[in-house]
Scaffold this motif. Structure first.
Motif, PDB file in Angstrom:
ATOM      1  N   ALA A 372      -4.657 -18.508   5.612  1.00 53.25           N
ATOM      2  CA  ALA A 372      -3.780 -19.839   5.145  1.00 53.25           C
ATOM      3  C   ALA A 372      -2.680 -19.465   4.118  1.00 53.25           C
ATOM      4  CB  ALA A 372      -4.665 -21.049   4.852  1.00 53.25           C
ATOM      5  N   THR A 373      -2.601 -18.378   3.453  1.00 53.74           N
ATOM      6  CA  THR A 373      -1.714 -18.201   2.322  1.00 53.74           C
ATOM      7  C   THR A 373      -0.384 -17.673   3.002  1.00 53.74           C
ATOM      8  OG1 THR A 373      -2.275 -16.055   2.075  1.00 53.74           O
ATOM      9  CG2 THR A 373      -3.186 -17.715   0.616  1.00 53.74           C
ATOM     10  N   SER A 374      -0.509 -17.294   4.155  1.00 52.35           N
ATOM     11  CA  SER A 374       0.677 -17.146   5.042  1.00 52.35           C
ATOM     12  C   SER A 374       1.486 -18.083   5.570  1.00 52.35           C
ATOM     13  CB  SER A 374       0.422 -15.906   6.173  1.00 52.35           C
ATOM     14  OG  SER A 374      -0.464 -16.852   7.266  1.00 52.35           O
ATOM     15  N   TYR A 375       1.220 -19.268   5.439  1.00 58.61           N
ATOM     16  CA  TYR A 375       1.701 -20.538   6.235  1.00 58.61           C
ATOM     17  C   TYR A 375       3.147 -20.648   5.624  1.00 58.61           C
ATOM     18  CZ  TYR A 375      -2.476 -21.341   8.777  1.00 58.61           C
ATOM     19  OH  TYR A 375      -3.617 -21.257   9.413  1.00 58.61           O
ATOM     20  N   ILE A 376       3.434 -20.858   4.505  1.00 54.53           N
ATOM     21  CA  ILE A 376       4.873 -21.231   3.908  1.00 54.53           C
ATOM     22  C   ILE A 376       5.649 -20.170   4.457  1.00 54.53           C
ATOM     23  CG2 ILE A 376       5.967 -21.471   1.771  1.00 54.53           C
ATOM     24  CD1 ILE A 376       3.521 -22.544   0.347  1.00 54.53           C
ATOM     25  N   PHE A 377       5.326 -18.799   4.406  1.00 54.47           N
ATOM     26  CA  PHE A 377       6.346 -17.573   4.726  1.00 54.47           C
ATOM     27  C   PHE A 377       6.547 -18.058   6.392  1.00 54.47           C
ATOM     28  CE2 PHE A 377       3.770 -16.333   1.427  1.00 54.47           C
ATOM     29  CZ  PHE A 377       4.667 -16.138   0.261  1.00 54.47           C
ATOM     30  N   MET A 403       8.627  -9.069  14.591  1.00 56.07           N
ATOM     31  CA  MET A 403       8.319  -8.240  13.364  1.00 56.07           C
ATOM     32  C   MET A 403       7.102  -9.047  12.861  1.00 56.07           C
ATOM     33  SD  MET A 403       9.569  -5.769  12.222  1.00 56.07           S
ATOM     34  CE  MET A 403       8.945  -5.803  10.471  1.00 56.07           C
ATOM     35  N   ARG A 404       7.157 -10.402  12.918  1.00 53.46           N
ATOM     36  CA  ARG A 404       5.952 -11.357  12.123  1.00 53.46           C
ATOM     37  C   ARG A 404       4.875 -11.297  13.001  1.00 53.46           C
ATOM     38  NH1 ARG A 404       5.809 -16.359  14.379  1.00 53.46           N
ATOM     39  NH2 ARG A 404       4.489 -16.910  12.404  1.00 53.46           N
ATOM     40  N   GLN A 405       4.897 -11.270  14.393  1.00 48.31           N
ATOM     41  CA  GLN A 405       3.499 -11.512  15.182  1.00 48.31           C
ATOM     42  C   GLN A 405       3.171  -9.957  15.808  1.00 48.31           C
ATOM     43  OE1 GLN A 405       2.716 -15.149  16.950  1.00 48.31           O
ATOM     44  NE2 GLN A 405       4.717 -15.483  16.927  1.00 48.31           N
ATOM     45  N   LEU A 406       3.940  -8.873  15.472  1.00 52.63           N
ATOM     46  CA  LEU A 406       3.538  -7.766  16.262  1.00 52.63           C
ATOM     47  C   LEU A 406       3.727  -6.621  15.351  1.00 52.63           C
ATOM     48  CD1 LEU A 406       2.498  -6.641  18.993  1.00 52.63           C
ATOM     49  CD2 LEU A 406       4.830  -6.353  19.790  1.00 52.63           C
ATOM     50  N   ILE A 407       4.710  -6.371  15.233  1.00 56.57           N
ATOM     51  CA  ILE A 407       5.072  -4.918  14.483  1.00 56.57           C
ATOM     52  C   ILE A 407       4.520  -4.960  13.071  1.00 56.57           C
ATOM     53  CG2 ILE A 407       6.825  -3.132  13.701  1.00 56.57           C
ATOM     54  CD1 ILE A 407       8.711  -4.391  15.934  1.00 56.57           C
ATOM     55  N   ALA A 408       5.134  -5.584  12.101  1.00 54.29           N
ATOM     56  CA  ALA A 408       4.651  -5.736  10.882  1.00 54.29           C
ATOM     57  C   ALA A 408       2.971  -5.996  10.746  1.00 54.29           C
ATOM     58  CB  ALA A 408       5.436  -6.542   9.919  1.00 54.29           C
ATOM     59  N   ALA A 431       0.732 -10.553   4.627  1.00 51.11           N
ATOM     60  CA  ALA A 431       1.486  -9.391   4.242  1.00 51.11           C
ATOM     61  C   ALA A 431       2.689  -9.508   5.262  1.00 51.11           C
ATOM     62  CB  ALA A 431       0.651  -8.091   4.332  1.00 51.11           C
ATOM     63  N   ALA A 432       2.283  -9.473   6.642  1.00 52.57           N
ATOM     64  CA  ALA A 432       3.261  -9.541   7.799  1.00 52.57           C
ATOM     65  C   ALA A 432       4.244 -10.597   7.499  1.00 52.57           C
ATOM     66  CB  ALA A 432       2.483  -9.606   8.955  1.00 52.57           C
ATOM     67  N   GLU A 433       3.892 -11.496   6.955  1.00 53.01           N
ATOM     68  CA  GLU A 433       4.757 -13.124   7.060  1.00 53.01           C
ATOM     69  C   GLU A 433       5.780 -12.837   5.754  1.00 53.01           C
ATOM     70  OE1 GLU A 433       5.357 -15.189   9.032  1.00 53.01           O
ATOM     71  OE2 GLU A 433       3.377 -15.657  10.134  1.00 53.01           O
TER      72      GLU A 433
END
Length: 451
Positions: A372-377, A403-408, A431-433
């Motif tokens: 859930a900490t990824s949501y703001i990003f 980037m955000r949903q696959l590569i990273a 981390a990805a976001e």
């Protein structure tokens, strides 16, 4: 069908109304519609979880396929939406009406193709992931019926985006809600067998979804054809133009990728999690349904912002374009922050909606809070991708979503699982976001809008 209308000369609210009220006016109906859209699968999971954890696992493993089907529908619909809004911004009524006709033809043809393709890949897809016969059969039972949702799903979303492209956001909300309500009513009736209806189990959940979409499609056609709208189906002088199909696909590609990557992300996450336990897979499926209710509600906000940005880009109004982006971003970040807070404060209560076992609660509560900490990003990155899409920077928009949903995400997942085990799967999401947000700032600065 109505004859081709005369050019409308009254000003469009997307070019005149103050930006913040306009964003709320444009976004609240599709925001609610997107919330309703993902309620289909959320409601299915709630009722299916009452059958067994195996049934919930089966729906979770099926979710990438249903998400991919929905991604094609949303991508095509958004392509139609952006093109119509752009033509209306240029005051080209004939081109806007022509896009309506091409969009409907494309949605029907593409829906039929995807329906057939979906049925053909079911067995090899599930064979690759499942070695438990009972769960495998539940997956086949569910998706062999659910595949038939694609044609009504494709068409009703196309009409929804056609109407939204004119600035009318209320009518699409109406036929969206009607389909969800029907699905909600039919789910327990068909799953458990109430009254004259037989007990169909997991097939009943799939059938209720198909019937809900079909009902929405019929209502959508009624609204488009028999009510007053700013665009109409062009019949007189209509000629098939494959360049319009190409433009629809190009403009809708970022939205397709943004939604389709969710399917691939779930698939890859399941590949990591299945090594630990089927309970972890069932948890992630339940979490993802709850997460989608937050993320896709914000996506509804973005779908309201896209026609505003596209219209003002077509009208060469840079000030309104950039203000729509900045205000939309602030609202998206606030909404995602509220969603993150909700999941962090009430993780156990949310998981218990899906009849979570003690084992699922033990691994799920800390995992849910980490993700859930990824949501703001997420809110900022998604809005940045939509801005690039609206100004014609398609490759940049696609890159952000990749980037955000696959590569990273995959790189972080691979690294963190080697260091932290299953916890690494959860840590990979924030981390990805964060990585993607840093790249978004760079991309926006390096690509000022050219009008």
């Amino acid at each position: 069908m109505n004859a081709e209308p005369k050019l409308k000369t009254e000003p469009n609210k997307m070019g005149t109304k103050p930006i913040v009220p306009l964003i709320f006016n444009m976004s609240l109906p599709p925001l609610f519609s997107m919330f309703m859209q993902y309620t289909y699968n959320f409601v299915d999971c709630i009722f299916v979880s009452w059958i067994s954890e195996d049934a919930l696992t089966a729906v979770s493993l099926s979710f990438p396929l249903t998400t991919l089907m929905l991604a094609f529908s949303i991508g095509t619909g958004v392509g139609i939406n952006v093109l119509i809004a752009r033509f209306l911004g240029k005051k080209n009524q004939d081109a806007a009406d022509n896009t309506v006709s091409h969009g409907l033809i494309l949605s029907f043809a593409f829906g039929i193709f995807l329906n057939i393709a979906g049925l053909l890949i079911l067995k090899p897809y599930f064979t690759a992931f499942i070695d438990e016969p009972q769960i495998y059969q539940l997956c086949i039972d569910y998706m062999s019926v659910c595949a038939f949702m694609q044609i009504p799903n494709m068409v009703h979303i196309a009409i929804q985006k056609i109407i939204q492209g004119t600035g009318n956001m209320l009518a699409p909300m109406g036929f969206q809600i009607a389909g969800v309500v029907l699905n909600f009513i039919l789910d327990p009736v068909l799953i458990f067998g109430i009254g004259i209806f037989p007990e169909m189990g997991i097939k009943g959940a799939a059938l209720s979804t198909v019937l809900g979409y079909a009902f929405s499609m019929l209502l959508a056609f009624y609204v488009l054809i028999f009510t007053k709208q700013k665009v109409r189906i062009k019949i007189k002088g209509f000629k098939l133009d494959f360049d319009i199909f190409k433009q629809i696909f190009a403009l809708g590609a970022p939205s397709f990728i943004m939604n389709a990557l969710g399917a691939f992300m779930v698939t890859f996450a399941n590949m990591f999690l299945i090594m630990y336990s089927t309970t972890a897979v069932a948890f992630f499926g339940a979490y993802f349904k709850a997460q989608q209710m937050v993320v896709m509600t914000v996506n509804g906000l973005i779908q309201g912002c896209i026609p505003v940005m596209s219209f003002n880009f077509g009208a060469k109004n840079k000030e309104r374009l950039q203000k729509a982006f900045s205000c939309g971003t602030v609202i998206a970040v606030i909404m995602m922050g509220a969603g993150a807070l909700l999941l962090c404060v009430f993780p156990a209560q949310i998981l218990r909606i899906f009849m979570a076992s003690d084992a699922m609660l033990r691994l799920g509560i800390p995992a849910l809070r980490i993700m859930a900490t990824s949501y703001i990003f997420n809110g900022f990155a998604t809005m940045a991708a939509s801005y690039m899409q609206s100004i014609g920077k398609i490759r940049h928009s696609v890159f952000i979503n990749l980037m955000r949903q696959l590569i990273a995400l995959l790189l972080c997942m691979q690294l963190f699982t080697s260091l932290f085990g299953m916890t690494g799967v959860w840590l990979a999401f924030p981390a990805a976001e964060i990585i993607t947000c840093i790249l978004c700032v760079y991309i926006i600065k390096k690509n000022p809008v050219q009008l």
